[in-house]
Design an enzyme around this catalytic site. Structure first.
Site, mmCIF file in Angstrom:
data_model
loop_
_atom_site.group_PDB
_atom_site.id
_atom_site.type_symbol
_atom_site.label_atom_id
_atom_site.label_comp_id
_atom_site.label_asym_id
_atom_site.label_seq_id
_atom_site.Cartn_x
_atom_site.Cartn_y
_atom_site.Cartn_z
ATOM 1 N N CYS A 187 -5.263 0.991 -1.331
ATOM 2 C CA CYS A 187 -5.863 -0.328 -1.145
ATOM 3 C C CYS A 187 -6.983 -0.549 -2.158
ATOM 4 O O CYS A 187 -7.225 -1.673 -2.589
ATOM 5 C CB CYS A 187 -6.396 -0.473 0.275
ATOM 6 S SG CYS A 187 -7.631 0.747 0.682
ATOM 7 N N HIS A 189 -11.485 1.148 3.917
ATOM 8 C CA HIS A 189 -10.446 0.238 3.449
ATOM 9 C C HIS A 189 -11.071 -0.745 2.469
ATOM 10 O O HIS A 189 -12.206 -1.169 2.634
ATOM 11 C CB HIS A 189 -9.848 -0.504 4.645
ATOM 12 C CG HIS A 189 -8.732 -1.411 4.265
ATOM 13 N ND1 HIS A 189 -7.626 -0.965 3.585
ATOM 14 C CD2 HIS A 189 -8.562 -2.755 4.442
ATOM 15 C CE1 HIS A 189 -6.811 -1.989 3.377
ATOM 16 N NE2 HIS A 189 -7.359 -3.075 3.882
ATOM 17 N N ASN A 246 0.853 -1.198 0.000
ATOM 18 C CA ASN A 246 0.000 0.000 0.000
ATOM 19 C C ASN A 246 0.883 1.240 0.000
ATOM 20 O O ASN A 246 1.737 1.399 0.865
ATOM 21 C CB ASN A 246 -0.883 -0.019 1.255
ATOM 22 C CG ASN A 246 -1.982 1.018 1.198
ATOM 23 O OD1 ASN A 246 -1.816 2.086 0.608
ATOM 24 N ND2 ASN A 246 -3.101 0.713 1.796
ATOM 25 N N ASP A 298 -5.546 -8.662 1.094
ATOM 26 C CA ASP A 298 -5.668 -7.420 1.860
ATOM 27 C C ASP A 298 -4.310 -6.724 1.856
ATOM 28 O O ASP A 298 -3.466 -6.965 2.728
ATOM 29 C CB ASP A 298 -6.112 -7.765 3.278
ATOM 30 C CG ASP A 298 -6.437 -6.519 4.091
ATOM 31 O OD1 ASP A 298 -6.141 -5.410 3.617
ATOM 32 O OD2 ASP A 298 -6.991 -6.654 5.195
#
Length: 1116
Positions: free
Chosen positions: A205, A452, A200, A469
């Site tokens: 994201c 997020h 990131n 993630d």
């Protein structure tokens, strides 16, 4: 007031998080790889986290006059915590809020604790609009607080219509789960799952989740690999090559992959990487850009083949034979979430037939107005179906964007041929079976102000799901990927807690699906094809292999660093090349000289042979000098190595020369040439010999260059070498020259004249010193030159600064640039700006500094002569900017600063109009002066009318200002100043009359509680002893001019501390209002309950504020 209740444990991380420190980081400043997903069960300790919810009610919020405010401490997991807020923002126009370790100062050395937490500002009218942000952090002494600098816009927080402040009370919720251990760093995604994540960059994201989804569509990946690129392309300038490089690394790398090359190829700067954008928008923009790049290549048309479907818009007349159709293509479908239980319900709504009749008839060619039906049917669906779920929409009643967190189901298998092909047009190809399998679920966790993104993907369409993630990839089950992403509400059972209501409560799940990708069963084999090395261009494989080898080499070097010594060798050639170009001060930049990596056990004599090969200097002609740091922090060659030192190993020599672990060994190689320009052994050096370095300055060209070096006798004086210096400079032998010693340049330049009559030792010159010299100038010549001597030139070089000036109206564009000096005074800077703008009066220029973190102007402009120098204007904490913003004022800045500017809304006594006036008066003026000034501007109902000034906030009158009050402390930023005529009946109130507050209100239910919401314009009213409500209502209706039919629906209530007590027409109002003072009377008022029919308006204080959000753009 604080309340402790158990908290829900559904935790997903939130982006845009920053440590709060006094070195203020503004705007999103996430740390790379600092966040951990909440679902890493195998890495968590076996015990459940200790979790609690803490509620903090802050009264008189708008009147807080502190920069920051701490809550009372509360205990979770045996640790003390507290919330820290900045009510007016931590140098940003947002509320800033953090979780802080309350007892960090008293904890033992090396402490750390891990917490997952979310912070909320509760919407007291509609709980579902509460703003909630989540994150997690490893707290320690260096980072004892963590949270959100840009939690929510201040304009929204202070807006009376929004519901975040009710009765000037703000409610903050914190849910904290404490775990003692979290093993984030040792987790290996590749080893555990076979896949790697994406790093990131700050707030990317949303991009990472989309890139992972596209990468895991093998046909798409293969097409990207087959886009033509060459070995001469640079990834940072070529989107195809950057994407190929990224996909290759995702396929073959063992560690998470950076996306910086790709975002650079988009033309994005660091600022763009810290802006969170919309996944749907990026998906469209990226596909369009790739479609464009694929044109005229072997993969032309891939985007259409994968993602393009078609639908037909039709209008068909009911009573005549007429039908109008229009075919359109789509790459994704936007499906309604609100009011739909699942994907099928959304498709039903998509093809819903609309009747065109009555006033809405359709005008058909040659048939005129006709009853008709209007709708959409699908001609064909694409092999890869992208469904964008409309989780965000505009709420007209609240005049804001909101997130729809409603429960919305989606199936593992989606049949779009169901019910005899109800979604398909009769012209659709019936031979294609539109049965789809779910491939990926993109999730958004958070609210409308940020959040997020991550993705659940089935890379091979097997039963195994994976969560991607950012850097972390974990195995997940189907329940986690599907059901837990439906959204909706979840019931949470509280712990038994004496003294509190222990009934179960529901909380909204803020993590839910936002985009779905389905793959058609009949195309599955083609789409989920095999992609291997032969699909990757040879030059790309070679390039990436080279990069990998370099990376491995660096890793190896790092691991073996303790076995090697880095020796950096500078020579006269380096000084000649660098001085006057790369550097002006000192002698050499060691980052730009030849570096040798030598094993520590190697004898220095062997190293000299290496040098002989590299530079062509025989070993016997080499003499090495050690550098030393002097007391004034400059570095100079200090002394030559002794024969004893040269007999040592390079490791021993380095250790002897520097006590710093693994420091580099820096050496100067002295090489002497004979008359035939061949290398000769260096002459013997006696104690009286001094090696000096010389620089020449040309004041006409404003140039400094390296002249060479000489050995001089310490007891001799400079006059003995003047001829030699003239020869080195190319001057005439009898040229008069001035000599200066360059002593230091930090923090200020120190360069002093050398007295040629005294010996070098008397002038305090020693080995390694620098002498600058120039031609002597006549006084007349000196006056014509900007920098006539070495000291003035070096001072200029040290302080010169090109400043980019931007108008406050165009924040991202440079208007002009000026070369200034950091020691220019405030007056000198504004004079230069005024000159550039063609202004006669520099005092009308006002400057505002730049915030290096948010890339925006700082909130406060620079006061007149408020800083000493340009350097002070450009410093922002530990960073220096080169940007200043300017504005041209209508009056001089010193005059403006002596004035207080107030915005006053004047309500006309007889006309239904409100006009806002800007009043500027000296700060020591009173409210009476404001009223007198206003009288000269407004239209009064009669010449003798008296005015008063009120403070209105949240549709309540909080204050009637005494005319003697000083205006300096009046704040009109978040509440309204209202001026109005004082009605005659209010001027001489007798004992049988009373002045009361009258407010409009509606009742709403939130969190099973009745909430009062005020709206509209509040006013004051005189009531008399014995007067009934019926009599008062007649006067109110006349004052407000409400029609009878509407007024009959209104209810009247006496409200005290927010509780309504409804009144009958026969009630005597005078008996209810016992307060004598008007100040503070908003606690008791006559409430007029009716619906708010006024159009929603943006808060005037914020409607002209610039917005810094940008659409997604890919520039290259």
């Amino acid at each position: 007031m604080t309340i402790m209740t158990p908290a829900p444990t559904d935790q997903e991380e939130e982006e845009m998080l920053v440590p709060r420190s006094d070195l203020v980081f503004e705007g999103p400043q996430p740390m790379e790889a600092q966040a951990e997903t909440g679902n890493d069960v195998e890495k968590q300790p076996p015990e459940d986290p200790q979790t609690s919810r803490f509620t903090w009610k802050i009264d008189n919020f708008s009147r807080l006059n502190v920069k920051k405010l701490y809550s009372d401490p509360f205990v979770v997991g045996g640790y003390k915590w507290r919330i820290l807020i900045f009510p007016k923002g931590n140098n940003v126009d947002y509320l800033s809020m953090y979780l802080d370790v309350a007892d960090s100062a008293n904890l033992p050395y090396g402490w750390s604790r891990y917490a997952q937490f979310n912070l909320s500002i509760v919407n007291q009218i509609h709980n579902k609009y509460s703003i909630r942000k989540e994150t997690q952090h490893q707290f320690n002494a260096r980072e004892s607080d963590w949270g959100f600098t840009s939690f929510m816009p201040l304009g929204e927080l202070y807006d009376p219509n929004k519901g975040y402040l009710v009765d000037d009370t703000c409610v903050v919720d914190a849910e904290v789960a404490v775990r003692k251990i979290v093993d984030y760093w040792s987790y290996d995604s590749k080893r555990e799952t076979g896949f790697v994540g994406l790093k990131n960059q700050g707030a990317t994201c949303y991009m990472n989740s989309l890139l992972q989804t596209l990468y895991h569509i093998p046909y798409f990946r293969k097409a990207v690999y087959h886009m033509p690129t060459t070995e001469n392309d640079m990834p940072s300038a070529s989107i195809p090559l950057a994407l190929q490089s990224l996909f290759y690394k995702l396929q073959y790398s063992d560690n998470s992959v950076a996306t910086k090359e790709l975002t650079k190829s988009f033309g994005w700067d660091t600022y763009d990487s810290f802006l969170q954008h919309d996944v749907q928008e990026l998906n469209r923009v990226l596909c369009e850009k790739l479609e464009e790049k694929m044109k005229s290549t072997v993969v032309e048309g891939t985007i259409q083949q994968l993602f393009e479907g078609h639908h037909m818009n039709y209008i068909e007349c009911i009573n005549v034979d007429y039908k109008s159709t229009r075919k359109e293509s789509f790459y994704d479908l936007q499906l309604d979430v609100k009011g739909c239980a699942d994907v099928y319900a959304s498709f039903d709504k998509y093809v819903e037939v609309e009747r065109l009749d009555g006033d809405n008839k359709y005008h058909a060619e040659q048939y005129g107005l006709q009853d008709a039906k209007k709708g959409v049917l699908f001609m064909d669906f694409p092999p890869v179906l992208q469904l964008q779920l409309k989780r965000f929409e505009y709420d007209f009643s609240r005049d804001t964007m909101v997130k729809i967190n409603d429960r919305y189901e989606f199936p593992l298998q989606l049949d779009l041929d169901r019910e005899n092909g109800k979604y398909l047009s009769p012209e659709a190809d019936g031979s294609v079976r539109n049965l789809y399998t779910l491939h990926s679920v993109l999730v958004h966790s958070g609210g409308v102000h940020g959040g997020h993104y991550y993705a659940f993907i089935r890379p091979t369409l097997s039963d195994q799901w994976y969560k991607f993630d950012d850097e972390r990839v974990t195995k997940e089950d189907v329940k986690r990927a599907l059901e837990e992403q439906y959204g909706g509400e979840e019931e949470q059972l509280p712990q038994t807690n004496p003294g509190f209501n222990n009934t179960p409560f529901k909380f909204t799940k803020y993590s839910n699906a936002y985009m779905l990708v389905y793959i058609r069963e009949c195309d599955k084999e083609k789409i989920m094809c095999n992609v291997d090395e032969k699909d990757i261009a040879e030059h790309l494989r070679a390039r990436l292999k080279r990069e990998q080898e370099e990376k491995e080499q660096k890793k190896k070097e790092k691991a073996e660093a303790h076995l090697y010594t880095i020796i950096k060798v500078s020579r006269d050639e380096d000084l000649r090349q660098q001085i006057g170009k790369d550097i002006h001060f000192d002698l050499v930049d060691y980052d730009k000289v030849r570096s040798f990596r030598i094993q520590k056990q190697t004898l220095f004599s062997i190293f000299k042979e290496e040098v002989a090969k590299e530079f062509g200097v025989p070993v016997q002609s080499q003499r090495f000098w050690l550098w030393a740091k002097r007391q004034n922090h400059t570095y100079r060659p200090n002394r030559p190595l002794t024969h004893l030192e040269e007999a040592q190993t390079v490791g021993q020599l380095r250790e002897a020369s520097s006590k710093v672990q693994n420091a580099e060994l820096k050496l100067f190689l002295e090489v002497e040439l004979g008359l035939d320009l061949r290398h000769i052994p260096p002459p013997d050096k006696t104690k009286d010999d001094i090696m000096l370095f010389f620089k020449i300055y040309d004041p006409e060209k404003e140039e400094l260059r390296y002249a060479g070096r000489l050995f001089v006798k310490g007891t001799s004086n400079p006059t003995e070498i003047l001829n030699k210096l003239n020869e080195m400079a190319g001057y005439a032998p009898d040229q008069e020259i001035e000599l200066y010693e360059e002593i230091k340049f930090e923090p200020i330049v120190l360069c002093e004249p050398i007295d040629k009559k005294f010996a070098f030792r008397t002038n305090q010159l020693e080995d390694g010193d620098i002498v600058c010299y120039q031609k002597s100038l006549s006084p007349e010549s000196r006056q014509k030159l900007r920098y006539p001597d070495v000291p003035s030139f070096l001072e200029y070089v040290q302080n010169r600064q090109v400043v980019h000036f931007r108008s406050l109206e165009k924040l991202k564009e440079d208007d002009f640039c000026l070369e200034l000096s950091k020691i220019n005074t405030y007056d000198e800077v504004v004079e230069r700006v005024a000159q550039r703008l063609g202004l006669d009066d520099p005092s009308k220029v006002r400057l505002t500094p730049h915030n290096c973190y948010s890339q925006q102007p700082k909130p406060q402009p620079i006061k007149y002569r408020g800083v000493d120098t340009l350097g002070d204007m450009l410093v922002h904490y530990n960073q220096t900017s080169d940007i200043l913003y300017y504005e041209v004022l209508d009056i001089p800045l010193p005059e403006l600063q002596g004035l207080k500017t107030l915005k006053v809304a004047f309500h006309h006594a007889t006309k239904d109009e409100v006009v806002t006036y800007t009043i500027r008066l000296p700060k020591q003026s009173t409210v009476g002066d404001v009223i007198n000034d206003l009288k000269t501007k407004v239209e009064l109902s009669n010449p003798d009318a008296e005015l008063r000034l009120l403070e209105v906030f949240y549709h309540k009158i909080y204050k009637i200002f005494p005319t003697s009050e000083k205006i300096e402390n009046i704040n009109d930023q978040y509440w309204t100043l209202r001026a109005e005529e004082i009605p005659e009946e209010e001027k001489n109130l007798g004992p049988n009359a009373r002045l009361i507050h009258v407010y409009h209100f509606t009742k709403e239910t939130a969190q099973n509680q009745m909430q009062i919401q005020n709206f509209g314009e509040p006013f004051l009213l005189v009531i008399h002893e014995g007067e009934t409500l019926a009599q008062v209502k007649v006067r109110i209706q006349k004052k407000l001019q409400v029609p009878d039919e509407e007024f009959a629906k209104w209810k009247f209530a006496f409200l005290s501390l927010g509780r309504p007590e409804y009144l009958e027409d026969s009630d005597i109002l005078f008996n209810r209002f016992q307060r004598k003072d008007v100040y503070g009377a908003w606690e008791q008022y006559l409430g007029l309950e009716h619906s708010d029919n006024a159009p929603k308006r943006i808060n005037a204080a914020y409607q002209n504020r610039p917005t810094y959000e940008k659409p997604v753009k890919i520039y290259n």
